[in-house]
Design a protein around this motif. Sequence first.
Motif, PDB file in Angstrom:
ATOM      1  N   VAL A 217      19.993   2.045 -41.613  1.00  0.00           N
ATOM      2  CA  VAL A 217      18.911   2.795 -42.246  1.00  0.00           C
ATOM      3  C   VAL A 217      18.909   4.250 -41.781  1.00  0.00           C
ATOM      4  O   VAL A 217      18.350   5.114 -42.450  1.00  0.00           O
ATOM      5  N   GLY A 218      19.530   4.519 -40.631  1.00  0.00           N
ATOM      6  CA  GLY A 218      19.664   5.898 -40.164  1.00  0.00           C
ATOM      7  C   GLY A 218      18.789   6.269 -38.987  1.00  0.00           C
ATOM      8  O   GLY A 218      18.983   7.328 -38.386  1.00  0.00           O
ATOM      9  N   SER A 219      17.828   5.415 -38.616  1.00  0.00           N
ATOM     10  CA  SER A 219      16.942   5.719 -37.486  1.00  0.00           C
ATOM     11  C   SER A 219      16.078   4.513 -37.184  1.00  0.00           C
ATOM     12  O   SER A 219      15.991   3.573 -37.983  1.00  0.00           O
ATOM     13  N   TYR A 220      15.444   4.560 -36.035  1.00  0.00           N
ATOM     14  CA  TYR A 220      14.351   3.641 -35.748  1.00  0.00           C
ATOM     15  C   TYR A 220      13.068   4.231 -36.339  1.00  0.00           C
ATOM     16  O   TYR A 220      12.915   5.443 -36.437  1.00  0.00           O
ATOM     17  N   TYR A 221      12.134   3.363 -36.692  1.00  0.00           N
ATOM     18  CA  TYR A 221      10.852   3.843 -37.195  1.00  0.00           C
ATOM     19  C   TYR A 221      10.174   4.745 -36.166  1.00  0.00           C
ATOM     20  O   TYR A 221       9.558   5.760 -36.514  1.00  0.00           O
ATOM     21  N   SER A 222      10.301   4.406 -34.895  1.00  0.00           N
ATOM     22  CA  SER A 222       9.659   5.178 -33.825  1.00  0.00           C
ATOM     23  C   SER A 222      10.117   6.626 -33.798  1.00  0.00           C
ATOM     24  O   SER A 222       9.399   7.500 -33.290  1.00  0.00           O
ATOM     25  N   GLU A 223      11.297   6.899 -34.347  1.00  0.00           N
ATOM     26  CA  GLU A 223      11.800   8.269 -34.335  1.00  0.00           C
ATOM     27  C   GLU A 223      11.025   9.187 -35.269  1.00  0.00           C
ATOM     28  O   GLU A 223      11.173  10.407 -35.193  1.00  0.00           O
ATOM     29  N   ASN A 224      10.203   8.621 -36.140  1.00  0.00           N
ATOM     30  CA  ASN A 224       9.299   9.445 -36.929  1.00  0.00           C
ATOM     31  C   ASN A 224       8.186  10.021 -36.059  1.00  0.00           C
ATOM     32  O   ASN A 224       7.581  11.040 -36.411  1.00  0.00           O
ATOM     33  N   GLU A 225       7.910   9.367 -34.934  1.00  0.00           N
ATOM     34  CA  GLU A 225       6.823   9.791 -34.053  1.00  0.00           C
ATOM     35  C   GLU A 225       7.289  10.339 -32.716  1.00  0.00           C
ATOM     36  O   GLU A 225       6.563  11.113 -32.078  1.00  0.00           O
ATOM     37  N   PHE A 226       8.498   9.945 -32.276  1.00  0.00           N
ATOM     38  CA  PHE A 226       8.955  10.315 -30.942  1.00  0.00           C
ATOM     39  C   PHE A 226      10.415  10.758 -30.953  1.00  0.00           C
ATOM     40  O   PHE A 226      11.215  10.277 -31.757  1.00  0.00           O
ATOM     41  N   ASP A 227      10.739  11.650 -30.029  1.00  0.00           N
ATOM     42  CA  ASP A 227      12.121  12.022 -29.754  1.00  0.00           C
ATOM     43  C   ASP A 227      12.690  10.980 -28.793  1.00  0.00           C
ATOM     44  O   ASP A 227      12.222  10.849 -27.655  1.00  0.00           O
ATOM     45  N   LEU A 228      13.705  10.242 -29.244  1.00  0.00           N
ATOM     46  CA  LEU A 228      14.285   9.159 -28.451  1.00  0.00           C
ATOM     47  C   LEU A 228      15.624   9.553 -27.824  1.00  0.00           C
ATOM     48  O   LEU A 228      16.418   8.689 -27.444  1.00  0.00           O
ATOM     49  N   THR A 229      15.867  10.841 -27.669  1.00  0.00           N
ATOM     50  CA  THR A 229      17.167  11.304 -27.183  1.00  0.00           C
ATOM     51  C   THR A 229      17.571  10.636 -25.876  1.00  0.00           C
ATOM     52  O   THR A 229      18.738  10.263 -25.685  1.00  0.00           O
ATOM     53  N   ARG A 230      16.628  10.444 -24.973  1.00  0.00           N
ATOM     54  CA  ARG A 230      16.964   9.890 -23.656  1.00  0.00           C
ATOM     55  C   ARG A 230      17.304   8.398 -23.712  1.00  0.00           C
ATOM     56  O   ARG A 230      17.769   7.845 -22.715  1.00  0.00           O
ATOM     57  N   LEU A 231      17.071   7.769 -24.853  1.00  0.00           N
ATOM     58  CA  LEU A 231      17.417   6.350 -25.002  1.00  0.00           C
ATOM     59  C   LEU A 231      18.719   6.160 -25.780  1.00  0.00           C
ATOM     60  O   LEU A 231      19.063   5.034 -26.139  1.00  0.00           O
ATOM     61  N   ARG A 232      19.421   7.252 -26.009  1.00  0.00           N
ATOM     62  CA  ARG A 232      20.627   7.193 -26.848  1.00  0.00           C
ATOM     63  C   ARG A 232      21.628   6.164 -26.333  1.00  0.00           C
ATOM     64  O   ARG A 232      22.253   5.432 -27.111  1.00  0.00           O
ATOM     65  N   HIS A 233      21.787   6.087 -25.012  1.00  0.00           N
ATOM     66  CA  HIS A 233      22.780   5.173 -24.444  1.00  0.00           C
ATOM     67  C   HIS A 233      22.366   3.713 -24.537  1.00  0.00           C
ATOM     68  O   HIS A 233      23.168   2.812 -24.261  1.00  0.00           O
ATOM     69  N   LEU A 234      21.112   3.435 -24.949  1.00  0.00           N
ATOM     70  CA  LEU A 234      20.631   2.059 -25.064  1.00  0.00           C
ATOM     71  C   LEU A 234      20.721   1.517 -26.485  1.00  0.00           C
ATOM     72  O   LEU A 234      20.519   0.317 -26.706  1.00  0.00           O
ATOM     73  N   ARG A 235      21.008   2.366 -27.453  1.00  0.00           N
ATOM     74  CA  ARG A 235      20.809   2.023 -28.856  1.00  0.00           C
ATOM     75  C   ARG A 235      21.609   0.799 -29.302  1.00  0.00           C
ATOM     76  O   ARG A 235      21.166   0.061 -30.177  1.00  0.00           O
ATOM     77  N   GLY A 236      22.762   0.564 -28.734  1.00  0.00           N
ATOM     78  CA  GLY A 236      23.571  -0.579 -29.141  1.00  0.00           C
ATOM     79  C   GLY A 236      22.976  -1.919 -28.767  1.00  0.00           C
ATOM     80  O   GLY A 236      23.391  -2.949 -29.300  1.00  0.00           O
ATOM     81  N   ARG A 237      21.974  -1.906 -27.853  1.00  0.00           N
ATOM     82  CA  ARG A 237      21.359  -3.156 -27.390  1.00  0.00           C
ATOM     83  C   ARG A 237      19.836  -3.105 -27.493  1.00  0.00           C
ATOM     84  O   ARG A 237      19.146  -3.903 -26.869  1.00  0.00           O
ATOM     85  N   MET A 238      19.319  -2.194 -28.330  1.00  0.00           N
ATOM     86  CA  MET A 238      17.880  -1.922 -28.369  1.00  0.00           C
ATOM     87  C   MET A 238      17.271  -2.341 -29.700  1.00  0.00           C
ATOM     88  O   MET A 238      17.680  -1.896 -30.764  1.00  0.00           O
ATOM     89  N   VAL A 239      16.293  -3.230 -29.624  1.00  0.00           N
ATOM     90  CA  VAL A 239      15.568  -3.747 -30.786  1.00  0.00           C
ATOM     91  C   VAL A 239      14.211  -3.055 -30.877  1.00  0.00           C
ATOM     92  O   VAL A 239      13.567  -2.811 -29.860  1.00  0.00           O
ATOM     93  N   GLU A 240      13.807  -2.750 -32.094  1.00  0.00           N
ATOM     94  CA  GLU A 240      12.480  -2.153 -32.298  1.00  0.00           C
ATOM     95  C   GLU A 240      11.557  -3.154 -32.981  1.00  0.00           C
ATOM     96  O   GLU A 240      11.956  -3.849 -33.921  1.00  0.00           O
ATOM     97  N   ILE A 241      10.323  -3.231 -32.497  1.00  0.00           N
ATOM     98  CA  ILE A 241       9.310  -4.072 -33.116  1.00  0.00           C
ATOM     99  C   ILE A 241       8.166  -3.201 -33.612  1.00  0.00           C
ATOM    100  O   ILE A 241       7.904  -2.122 -33.083  1.00  0.00           O
ATOM    101  N   GLY A 242       7.471  -3.693 -34.643  1.00  0.00           N
ATOM    102  CA  GLY A 242       6.352  -2.944 -35.182  1.00  0.00           C
ATOM    103  C   GLY A 242       5.609  -3.740 -36.237  1.00  0.00           C
ATOM    104  O   GLY A 242       5.935  -4.898 -36.523  1.00  0.00           O
ATOM    105  N   ARG A 243       4.589  -3.091 -36.808  1.00  0.00           N
ATOM    106  CA  ARG A 243       3.763  -3.704 -37.856  1.00  0.00           C
ATOM    107  C   ARG A 243       3.231  -5.073 -37.428  1.00  0.00           C
ATOM    108  O   ARG A 243       3.183  -6.013 -38.222  1.00  0.00           O
ATOM    109  N   SER A 244       2.834  -5.179 -36.166  1.00  0.00           N
ATOM    110  CA  SER A 244       2.274  -6.431 -35.678  1.00  0.00           C
ATOM    111  C   SER A 244       0.858  -6.606 -36.196  1.00  0.00           C
ATOM    112  O   SER A 244       0.019  -5.717 -36.060  1.00  0.00           O
TER     113      SER A 244
END
Length: 252
Positions: free
Chosen positions: A90-117
């Motif tokens: 999709v090109g991004s995590y939803y959280s990137e609309n609200e936050f700069d996630l640059t410091r988590l770049r090295h985690l992206r291959g193993r990082m799941v995002e949750i939302g709309r709970s």
Amino acid sequence: MLHKEQGVTPRPGRNLHVGLATCPTEILEAQKLRYRVFGEEMGARLPSRVPGVDRDLYDAFCDHLIVRDENAGRIVGTYRILSPASAREVGSYYSENEFDLTRLRHLRGRMVEIGRSCIDADYRSGAVITLLWAGLARYMLENNYDYLIGCASISMADGGHAAASLYNRLKDEHLCPLEYRMFPRTPLPLQALRQDLDADTPPLIKGYLRAGAWICGEPAWDPDFNTADLPILLLVSRLDARYAKHFMGNKD
């Protein structure tokens, strides 16, 4: 793949089971539940053009975790899950609309995002959120993911004073190390708000923190939902032992 194999009967007449939505009809029902909670209860401005349905561009790329009351034949709780591969697609995590996630770049291959709970108003006794957490934990375990991120929302019905006070109280004990910090694109103006109120911690945030999650920086203001959103990161390796035993159990 997570199947509808975990269940609980919290009270007579209810038969709750958790699993991933397996067809468009189930996804649509979850989106209608989200609309009732976010649109009708909370008054959020939702992006969907379909009346009574909360849907955005991320939905087609997500897995949809649902809790169904089998006796009532209805979905009563849901979480939206964006896997690393789907985030790339999709090109991004939803959280990137609200936050700069640059410091988590090295985690992206193993990082799941949750939302709309969200949980149906008639089922907010604790059983549904327990099943949703169990489903999330099993999803992480079965797919060998190590990191969980999301935005934990705080109502701004009072103008943001409670949210600012809550962040001020929680940050000393629960703020993440600097290397995991996220930065809000539209920060909540903390200095213009009271930070000394005795604000209650919302149950979902309380659950994240008890599980061992970090708050990863100052809250962002989401004008569409009129909430202050705290960036949350949970390392599976930091998951509290009681939560790991309760929610993950055995893989088989």
